[in-house]
Design a protein around this motif. Structure first.
Motif, PDB file in Angstrom:
ATOM      1  N   ILE A  44       0.832  -1.205   0.000  1.00 11.69           N
ATOM      2  CA  ILE A  44       0.000   0.000   0.000  1.00 11.69           C
ATOM      3  C   ILE A  44       0.871   1.261   0.000  1.00 11.69           C
ATOM      4  CG2 ILE A  44      -2.046  -1.074   1.017  1.00 11.69           C
ATOM      5  CD1 ILE A  44      -1.207   0.124   3.716  1.00 11.69           C
ATOM      6  N   SER A  45       2.127   1.097  -0.435  1.00  9.87           N
ATOM      7  CA  SER A  45       3.082   2.216  -0.585  1.00  9.87           C
ATOM      8  C   SER A  45       3.377   2.939   0.727  1.00  9.87           C
ATOM      9  CB  SER A  45       2.587   3.208  -1.635  1.00  9.87           C
ATOM     10  OG  SER A  45       2.476   2.578  -2.884  1.00  9.87           O
ATOM     11  N   GLU A  46       3.519   2.167   1.810  1.00  8.47           N
ATOM     12  CA  GLU A  46       3.885   2.734   3.103  1.00  8.47           C
ATOM     13  C   GLU A  46       5.224   2.180   3.552  1.00  8.47           C
ATOM     14  OE1 GLU A  46      -0.191   3.723   5.556  1.00  8.47           O
ATOM     15  OE2 GLU A  46       0.963   1.977   6.114  1.00  8.47           O
ATOM     16  N   CYS A  47       6.037   3.020   4.188  1.00  8.26           N
ATOM     17  CA  CYS A  47       7.269   2.546   4.810  1.00  8.26           C
ATOM     18  C   CYS A  47       6.892   1.727   6.040  1.00  8.26           C
ATOM     19  CB  CYS A  47       8.173   3.717   5.191  1.00  8.26           C
ATOM     20  SG  CYS A  47       7.512   4.805   6.488  1.00  8.26           S
ATOM     21  N   ASP A  48       7.846   0.969   6.565  1.00  8.67           N
ATOM     22  CA  ASP A  48       7.550   0.133   7.739  1.00  8.67           C
ATOM     23  C   ASP A  48       7.121   0.969   8.942  1.00  8.67           C
ATOM     24  OD1 ASP A  48       7.970  -2.242   6.461  1.00  8.67           O
ATOM     25  OD2 ASP A  48       9.913  -2.654   7.382  1.00  8.67           O
ATOM     26  N   GLU A  49       7.730   2.132   9.109  1.00  8.12           N
ATOM     27  CA  GLU A  49       7.381   2.980  10.258  1.00  8.12           C
ATOM     28  C   GLU A  49       5.904   3.357  10.224  1.00  8.12           C
ATOM     29  OE1 GLU A  49       8.767   7.207  12.205  1.00  8.12           O
ATOM     30  OE2 GLU A  49      10.172   6.128  10.938  1.00  8.12           O
ATOM     31  N   CYS A  50       5.407   3.781   9.072  1.00 10.87           N
ATOM     32  CA  CYS A  50       3.990   4.144   8.954  1.00 10.87           C
ATOM     33  C   CYS A  50       3.094   2.909   9.042  1.00 10.87           C
ATOM     34  CB  CYS A  50       3.741   4.886   7.648  1.00 10.87           C
ATOM     35  SG  CYS A  50       4.435   6.555   7.635  1.00 10.87           S
ATOM     36  N   TRP A  51       3.520   1.806   8.425  1.00 10.72           N
ATOM     37  CA  TRP A  51       2.743   0.570   8.463  1.00 10.72           C
ATOM     38  C   TRP A  51       2.536   0.100   9.900  1.00 10.72           C
ATOM     39  CZ3 TRP A  51      -0.398  -2.642   6.110  1.00 10.72           C
ATOM     40  CH2 TRP A  51      -0.504  -3.958   6.538  1.00 10.72           C
ATOM     41  N   PHE A  52       3.626   0.039  10.684  1.00 11.23           N
ATOM     42  CA  PHE A  52       3.531  -0.467  12.041  1.00 11.23           C
ATOM     43  C   PHE A  52       2.926   0.551  13.004  1.00 11.23           C
ATOM     44  CE2 PHE A  52       6.702  -3.580  10.507  1.00 11.23           C
ATOM     45  CZ  PHE A  52       6.011  -4.724  10.857  1.00 11.23           C
ATOM     46  N   SER A  53       2.795   1.802  12.596  1.00 10.06           N
ATOM     47  CA  SER A  53       2.206   2.810  13.483  1.00 10.06           C
ATOM     48  C   SER A  53       0.723   2.534  13.756  1.00 10.06           C
ATOM     49  CB  SER A  53       2.374   4.217  12.903  1.00 10.06           C
ATOM     50  OG  SER A  53       1.561   4.389  11.754  1.00 10.06           O
ATOM     51  N   ARG A  54       0.095   1.719  12.956  1.00 13.77           N
ATOM     52  CA  ARG A  54      -1.330   1.426  13.155  1.00 13.77           C
ATOM     53  C   ARG A  54      -1.567   0.299  14.156  1.00 13.77           C
ATOM     54  NH1 ARG A  54      -0.703   0.302   7.653  1.00 13.77           N
ATOM     55  NH2 ARG A  54      -2.215   1.876   7.167  1.00 13.77           N
ATOM     56  N   GLU A  58       3.046  -2.831  21.856  1.00 17.14           N
ATOM     57  CA  GLU A  58       3.344  -4.148  22.404  1.00 17.14           C
ATOM     58  C   GLU A  58       3.306  -5.212  21.309  1.00 17.14           C
ATOM     59  OE1 GLU A  58       0.747  -2.221  23.633  1.00 17.14           O
ATOM     60  OE2 GLU A  58       1.975  -1.322  25.195  1.00 17.14           O
ATOM     61  N   GLN A  59       2.354  -5.092  20.392  1.00 20.81           N
ATOM     62  CA  GLN A  59       2.222  -6.059  19.301  1.00 20.81           C
ATOM     63  C   GLN A  59       3.409  -5.952  18.345  1.00 20.81           C
ATOM     64  OE1 GLN A  59      -1.520  -5.725  17.259  1.00 20.81           O
ATOM     65  NE2 GLN A  59      -1.152  -7.507  16.000  1.00 20.81           N
ATOM     66  N   VAL A  60       3.847  -4.751  18.056  1.00 17.44           N
ATOM     67  CA  VAL A  60       4.993  -4.539  17.170  1.00 17.44           C
ATOM     68  C   VAL A  60       6.265  -5.086  17.827  1.00 17.44           C
ATOM     69  CG1 VAL A  60       6.415  -2.809  16.000  1.00 17.44           C
ATOM     70  CG2 VAL A  60       3.926  -2.538  16.056  1.00 17.44           C
ATOM     71  N   THR A  61       6.430  -4.806  19.115  1.00 17.41           N
ATOM     72  CA  THR A  61       7.594  -5.305  19.846  1.00 17.41           C
ATOM     73  C   THR A  61       7.614  -6.828  19.820  1.00 17.41           C
ATOM     74  OG1 THR A  61       7.590  -3.360  21.278  1.00 17.41           O
ATOM     75  CG2 THR A  61       8.765  -5.309  22.085  1.00 17.41           C
ATOM     76  N   GLU A  62       6.471  -7.449  20.046  1.00 19.70           N
ATOM     77  CA  GLU A  62       6.369  -8.918  20.023  1.00 19.70           C
ATOM     78  C   GLU A  62       6.710  -9.460  18.637  1.00 19.70           C
ATOM     79  OE1 GLU A  62       2.799 -12.134  20.442  1.00 19.70           O
ATOM     80  OE2 GLU A  62       2.837 -10.503  21.897  1.00 19.70           O
ATOM     81  N   PHE A  63       6.242  -8.778  17.592  1.00 14.21           N
ATOM     82  CA  PHE A  63       6.520  -9.200  16.225  1.00 14.21           C
ATOM     83  C   PHE A  63       8.025  -9.195  15.965  1.00 14.21           C
ATOM     84  CE2 PHE A  63       7.448  -7.843  11.861  1.00 14.21           C
ATOM     85  CZ  PHE A  63       6.920  -8.921  11.170  1.00 14.21           C
ATOM     86  N   TYR A  64       8.700  -8.080  16.256  1.00 17.93           N
ATOM     87  CA  TYR A  64      10.140  -7.995  16.015  1.00 17.93           C
ATOM     88  C   TYR A  64      10.920  -8.948  16.899  1.00 17.93           C
ATOM     89  CZ  TYR A  64       9.925  -4.108  12.738  1.00 17.93           C
ATOM     90  OH  TYR A  64       9.700  -3.326  11.640  1.00 17.93           O
ATOM     91  N   ARG A  65      10.496  -9.122  18.131  1.00 18.58           N
ATOM     92  CA  ARG A  65      11.183 -10.026  19.064  1.00 18.58           C
ATOM     93  C   ARG A  65      11.128 -11.478  18.545  1.00 18.58           C
ATOM     94  NH1 ARG A  65       9.359  -8.563  24.476  1.00 18.58           N
ATOM     95  NH2 ARG A  65      10.928  -6.949  24.270  1.00 18.58           N
TER      96      ARG A  65
END
Length: 69
Positions: A44-54, A58-65
């Motif tokens: 959808i033409s978004e960088c990761d920062e904008c994508w994960f901002s939604r 805690e969910q983003v941290t768990e994903f990267y971990r």
């Protein structure tokens, strides 16, 4: 259970070769304008920062971990 992805020196060499041959292109995020390479929000033409901002932090941290487990 999936095994962790292992990068080899051949993988890195191929990435650098593709980058040098301009097969990997930078894109502009439609939301913030930042230039980025692919990513999870690329469809959808978004960088990761904008994508994960939604998602909740805690969910983003768990994903990267999960990549390091």
């Amino acid at each position: 259970m999936d095994k962790p992805t292992e990068l080899t020196s051949e993988d890195i060499d191929k990435f650098v070769e593709n980058l040098m041959n301009s097969e990997i292109k930078k894109n502009n995020c439609f939301k913030c304008g930042k230039r980025y390479f692919g990513g999870y929000g690329h469809h959808i033409s978004e960088c990761d920062e904008c994508w994960f901002s939604r998602f909740p932090k805690e969910q983003v941290t768990e994903f990267y971990r999960s990549f390091f487990e």
